[in-house]
Structure formats: C-alpha cells, structure tokens
Design a protein around this motif. Structure first.
Motif, PDB file in Angstrom:
ATOM      1  N   TYR A  34       0.663  -1.222  -0.183  1.00 58.66           N
ATOM      2  CA  TYR A  34       0.008  -0.038  -0.033  1.00 58.66           C
ATOM      3  C   TYR A  34       0.610   1.221  -0.061  1.00 58.66           C
ATOM      4  O   TYR A  34       0.525   2.230  -0.944  1.00 58.66           O
ATOM      5  CB  TYR A  34      -0.918  -0.064   1.232  1.00 58.66           C
ATOM      6  CG  TYR A  34      -1.868   0.996   1.426  1.00 58.66           C
ATOM      7  CD1 TYR A  34      -3.025   1.285   0.714  1.00 58.66           C
ATOM      8  CD2 TYR A  34      -1.406   2.294   2.252  1.00 58.66           C
ATOM      9  CE1 TYR A  34      -3.919   2.294   0.845  1.00 58.66           C
ATOM     10  CE2 TYR A  34      -2.020   3.425   2.218  1.00 58.66           C
ATOM     11  CZ  TYR A  34      -3.295   3.538   1.693  1.00 58.66           C
ATOM     12  OH  TYR A  34      -4.356   4.623   1.648  1.00 58.66           O
ATOM     13  N   LYS A  38       1.116   4.295  -3.168  1.00 64.21           N
ATOM     14  CA  LYS A  38       0.700   5.442  -2.960  1.00 64.21           C
ATOM     15  C   LYS A  38       1.653   6.207  -3.364  1.00 64.21           C
ATOM     16  O   LYS A  38       1.486   7.395  -4.200  1.00 64.21           O
ATOM     17  CB  LYS A  38       0.500   5.655  -1.320  1.00 64.21           C
ATOM     18  CG  LYS A  38      -0.837   5.688  -0.670  1.00 64.21           C
ATOM     19  CD  LYS A  38      -1.538   7.031  -0.924  1.00 64.21           C
ATOM     20  CE  LYS A  38      -3.255   6.972  -0.747  1.00 64.21           C
ATOM     21  NZ  LYS A  38      -4.004   6.658  -1.781  1.00 64.21           N
ATOM     22  N   ASP A  74      -2.574 -11.072  -2.407  1.00 65.83           N
ATOM     23  CA  ASP A  74      -2.642 -10.184  -1.182  1.00 65.83           C
ATOM     24  C   ASP A  74      -1.858  -8.944  -1.344  1.00 65.83           C
ATOM     25  O   ASP A  74      -2.242  -7.899  -1.265  1.00 65.83           O
ATOM     26  CB  ASP A  74      -1.944 -11.030  -0.109  1.00 65.83           C
ATOM     27  CG  ASP A  74      -2.604 -11.872   0.651  1.00 65.83           C
ATOM     28  OD1 ASP A  74      -3.957 -11.787   0.390  1.00 65.83           O
ATOM     29  OD2 ASP A  74      -2.309 -12.798   1.521  1.00 65.83           O
ATOM     30  N   ALA A  77      -4.177  -6.651  -3.891  1.00 62.12           N
ATOM     31  CA  ALA A  77      -5.243  -5.913  -3.078  1.00 62.12           C
ATOM     32  C   ALA A  77      -4.858  -4.853  -2.496  1.00 62.12           C
ATOM     33  O   ALA A  77      -5.317  -3.521  -2.348  1.00 62.12           O
ATOM     34  CB  ALA A  77      -6.019  -6.966  -2.285  1.00 62.12           C
ATOM     35  N   ALA A  78      -3.532  -4.867  -1.641  1.00 58.68           N
ATOM     36  CA  ALA A  78      -3.020  -3.863  -1.005  1.00 58.68           C
ATOM     37  C   ALA A  78      -2.579  -2.616  -1.956  1.00 58.68           C
ATOM     38  O   ALA A  78      -2.813  -1.746  -1.923  1.00 58.68           O
ATOM     39  CB  ALA A  78      -1.663  -4.132  -0.180  1.00 58.68           C
ATOM     40  N   VAL A  80      -4.034  -2.060  -5.014  1.00 56.42           N
ATOM     41  CA  VAL A  80      -5.364  -1.410  -5.440  1.00 56.42           C
ATOM     42  C   VAL A  80      -5.773  -0.381  -4.532  1.00 56.42           C
ATOM     43  O   VAL A  80      -6.392   0.443  -4.964  1.00 56.42           O
ATOM     44  CB  VAL A  80      -6.216  -2.656  -5.796  1.00 56.42           C
ATOM     45  CG1 VAL A  80      -7.687  -2.106  -6.215  1.00 56.42           C
ATOM     46  CG2 VAL A  80      -5.679  -3.582  -7.043  1.00 56.42           C
ATOM     47  N   ARG A  81      -5.823  -0.823  -3.270  1.00 52.02           N
ATOM     48  CA  ARG A  81      -6.268   0.177  -2.221  1.00 52.02           C
ATOM     49  C   ARG A  81      -5.673   1.533  -2.115  1.00 52.02           C
ATOM     50  O   ARG A  81      -6.226   2.542  -1.764  1.00 52.02           O
ATOM     51  CB  ARG A  81      -6.304  -0.551  -0.867  1.00 52.02           C
ATOM     52  CG  ARG A  81      -7.329  -1.529  -0.560  1.00 52.02           C
ATOM     53  CD  ARG A  81      -7.402  -2.080   0.874  1.00 52.02           C
ATOM     54  NE  ARG A  81      -6.201  -3.007   1.256  1.00 52.02           N
ATOM     55  CZ  ARG A  81      -6.243  -4.226   1.245  1.00 52.02           C
ATOM     56  NH1 ARG A  81      -7.324  -4.972   0.582  1.00 52.02           N
ATOM     57  NH2 ARG A  81      -5.080  -4.825   1.741  1.00 52.02           N
ATOM     58  N   ALA A  82      -4.261   1.565  -2.628  1.00 45.97           N
ATOM     59  CA  ALA A  82      -3.615   2.738  -2.633  1.00 45.97           C
ATOM     60  C   ALA A  82      -3.855   3.472  -3.923  1.00 45.97           C
ATOM     61  O   ALA A  82      -3.544   4.714  -3.849  1.00 45.97           O
ATOM     62  CB  ALA A  82      -2.433   2.512  -2.414  1.00 45.97           C
ATOM     63  N   ASP A  84      -5.098   5.604  -7.224  1.00 47.55           N
ATOM     64  CA  ASP A  84      -6.464   6.489  -7.901  1.00 47.55           C
ATOM     65  C   ASP A  84      -6.160   6.653  -9.226  1.00 47.55           C
ATOM     66  O   ASP A  84      -7.082   6.584  -9.993  1.00 47.55           O
ATOM     67  CB  ASP A  84      -6.111   7.836  -7.177  1.00 47.55           C
ATOM     68  CG  ASP A  84      -6.478   7.933  -5.721  1.00 47.55           C
ATOM     69  OD1 ASP A  84      -7.418   7.421  -5.477  1.00 47.55           O
ATOM     70  OD2 ASP A  84      -5.848   8.786  -5.196  1.00 47.55           O
ATOM     71  N   SER A 115      -8.608  -9.111  -5.900  1.00 45.51           N
ATOM     72  CA  SER A 115      -7.582  -7.741  -5.555  1.00 45.51           C
ATOM     73  C   SER A 115      -8.205  -6.551  -6.167  1.00 45.51           C
ATOM     74  O   SER A 115      -7.634  -5.638  -5.790  1.00 45.51           O
ATOM     75  CB  SER A 115      -6.347  -8.164  -6.188  1.00 45.51           C
ATOM     76  OG  SER A 115      -6.289  -8.099  -7.639  1.00 45.51           O
ATOM     77  N   GLY A 116      -8.994  -6.504  -7.262  1.00 50.13           N
ATOM     78  CA  GLY A 116      -9.530  -5.575  -7.753  1.00 50.13           C
ATOM     79  C   GLY A 116      -8.538  -5.045  -9.043  1.00 50.13           C
ATOM     80  O   GLY A 116      -8.731  -3.939  -9.318  1.00 50.13           O
TER      81      GLY A 116
END
Ligand code: KIV
Length: 272
Positions: A34, A38, A74, A77-78, A80-82, A84, A115-116
């Motif tokens: 993540y 970012k 795993d 997924a981390a 993708v959460r970060a 934009d 994971s997206g």
C-alpha cells in the motif's frame, strides 16, 4: 460522500494504446504494498506492476518461482487500495497458467475478483497463446512478456541478455506478433538488444515496454526497490538508481539505535 471531481484521467489499456499512437512514452514501476503504491501513484506513474519479482524483493527467494497465487493476490489487493490513477497489472505466478488454459483463466479470475486489479501479465509466446485467448474470453486484459523471462531461469541457465543470436531474435519477433494477434494490450521486453526491441516496437501496434531493452520502445519499467536504491547487490547496466535508500535507511536505523542507547530519544517533547 464527496462528489468532488478528480482532475486526473485514470489510465486504461486504451489510454496506453493512445500514448503509443501519439508517441508519448509510458512509465511503469513495480509496487507490492500500500505505502509504496501510494508514493508511486502520486508520482504520476502510468502503470503499476505487481510483479512476481515480489518473490525476490519481498520474500527473499532466489527466483520468482516460489511465490504463490494467494501471495500475489494479497500484494495486489494492497496496491489497488492505494491507487487512484495508474493502471494496476498483476503477474500470474509460475505454475498458474502454463500448459492449462482453464487453470490460466481461473487464476486470472481470482486475481481480478480478489484484488480488484485491472489486468494480468504472463510470460511466454506461442506456448501460452491458448491461455491468453482463454483469459481474454472473460474480458480480462493481458500483458505479454518476452525476452528474459525469469520464470524460465532454469531453462535459460543465466540472467544474461537474451536473443543476441538470429534464431532466438526471429522467434522473439514471431512471438511478439502472436501475442498482438492473440489480443494482448501491451508487451514487456526484458533484457534484449536495443535494436531488436526497437524493431519489435515498430512491428506491432500494441505498446512495448522495455526493461534493459533500450530507448526505441514505447515505455520503460524498473523494479521500484532497485531504482530507489533500496536493493544494493543488484547492479545491471540498464538500472538507473534515483536514490541510495539502502545506505540512507541503514544510517537512519543506526542513528535511532544510538539515540535510544544514549537516552536522547525520546526527549521531553516526544512524550506525554
Ligand atoms: O516481476 C517483475 O518485476 C517484472 C518486471 C521486471 C517487468 O516482470
């Protein structure tokens, strides 16, 4: 909920194809977590690769072979959460797509669903054509990878430059055309002569992103930990280091240890 309009355009596979058409170079870096994702996304990178180089960089394995599909999911997924803006591409790990197109499709679906992420990448040409075509039937974009393919290290025997000989260079061009025809939206070329990479880039309409493949391709990718100088034992000619974080971070740790030992940390302003 905020309805503020984001001022940037999300990178899609179509945006990358448009970049090739207009001659704008594509930037790509790896991320496996993540915080790094970012930073890389905020830096304006076009594509983030959740590479199976995580096997070496994050898990300390000698090769990319041991990393599992669940571990890749795993990491992805981390990331993708970060993110934009960047397009997130995830490597299908060794043993999850070769020789069995049904398994390839299931592996790619797991990555996308759990994971997206936006696309998958796999290594190989003609021999993985069926897997690529089957993954594409589910609407999952596929990025190819030719040249030095680290998942085949035991076949190659070394991490040296590939396709220096005519026979291997001809096969690489043939494979690139097969990947384009199969529907790959882009292609990574790793560690091959610059003139061959340029020839491939000119022969296909899909974007070609190089690592150690010279400047005649449509974009560049590096492993973030290498370009930041967090790794220090790996110094191939193609690697440009933008920072020397291994030394800087080691010095910071030494400083912290010394501050604790000398009772300098924490001081009166750093406590409640
Ligand atoms: O796994 C990875 O990081 C890669 C890049 C070197 C292209 O495949």
């Amino acid at each position: 909920m905020s309805v503020a309009k984001k001022e940037f355009k999300k990178v899609t596979t179509h945006v990358l194809q448009e970049m090739k058409r207009t001659g704008e170079k594509i930037s790509m870096l790896t991320a496996y977590d993540y915080t790094m994702a970012k930073i890389v996304d905020n830096g304006g990178i076009d594509v983030i690769l959740v590479g199976d180089s995580a096997s070496n960089v994050m898990h300390g394995h000698e090769t990319t072979l041991p990393i599992t599909l669940s571990q890749m999911i795993d990491h992805a997924a981390a990331v993708v959460r970060a993110v934009d803006r960047a397009l997130v591409v995830v490597d299908l790990p060794f043993g999850t797509y070769q020789g069995n197109s049904k398994e390839a499709l299931n592996s790619a679906i797991r990555i996308m669903k759990e994971s997206g992420a936006h696309a998958v990448k796999l290594e190989g040409g003609k021999e993985v054509k069926e897997s690529i075509e089957r993954i594409l039937t589910a609407g999952i974009p596929v990025m190819g990878h030719l040249g030095l393919m680290p998942q085949s290290i035991y076949k190659f025997g070394t991490y040296n430059v590939r396709a220096k000989e005519e026979e291997e260079a001809d096969k690489l061009i043939e494979d690139a055309l097969i990947l384009e025809k199969s529907g790959c939206f882009a292609l990574v070329l790793e560690k091959i002569p610059a003139n061959l990479a340029e020839k491939v880039s000119k022969s296909v309409t899909i974007p070609v992103i190089g690592i150690g493949a010279g400047g005649g391709v449509d974009g560049q990718v590096l492993v973030t930990h290498d370009m930041m100088g967090m790794t220090h034992e790996f110094s191939p000619r193609f690697l440009r280091r933008y920072l020397n974080l291994y030394t800087e971070m080691t010095e910071a740790v030494k400083h912290y240890v010394s501050d604790i030992k000398s009772k300098d940390f924490p001081n009166s302003n750093e406590q409640y």
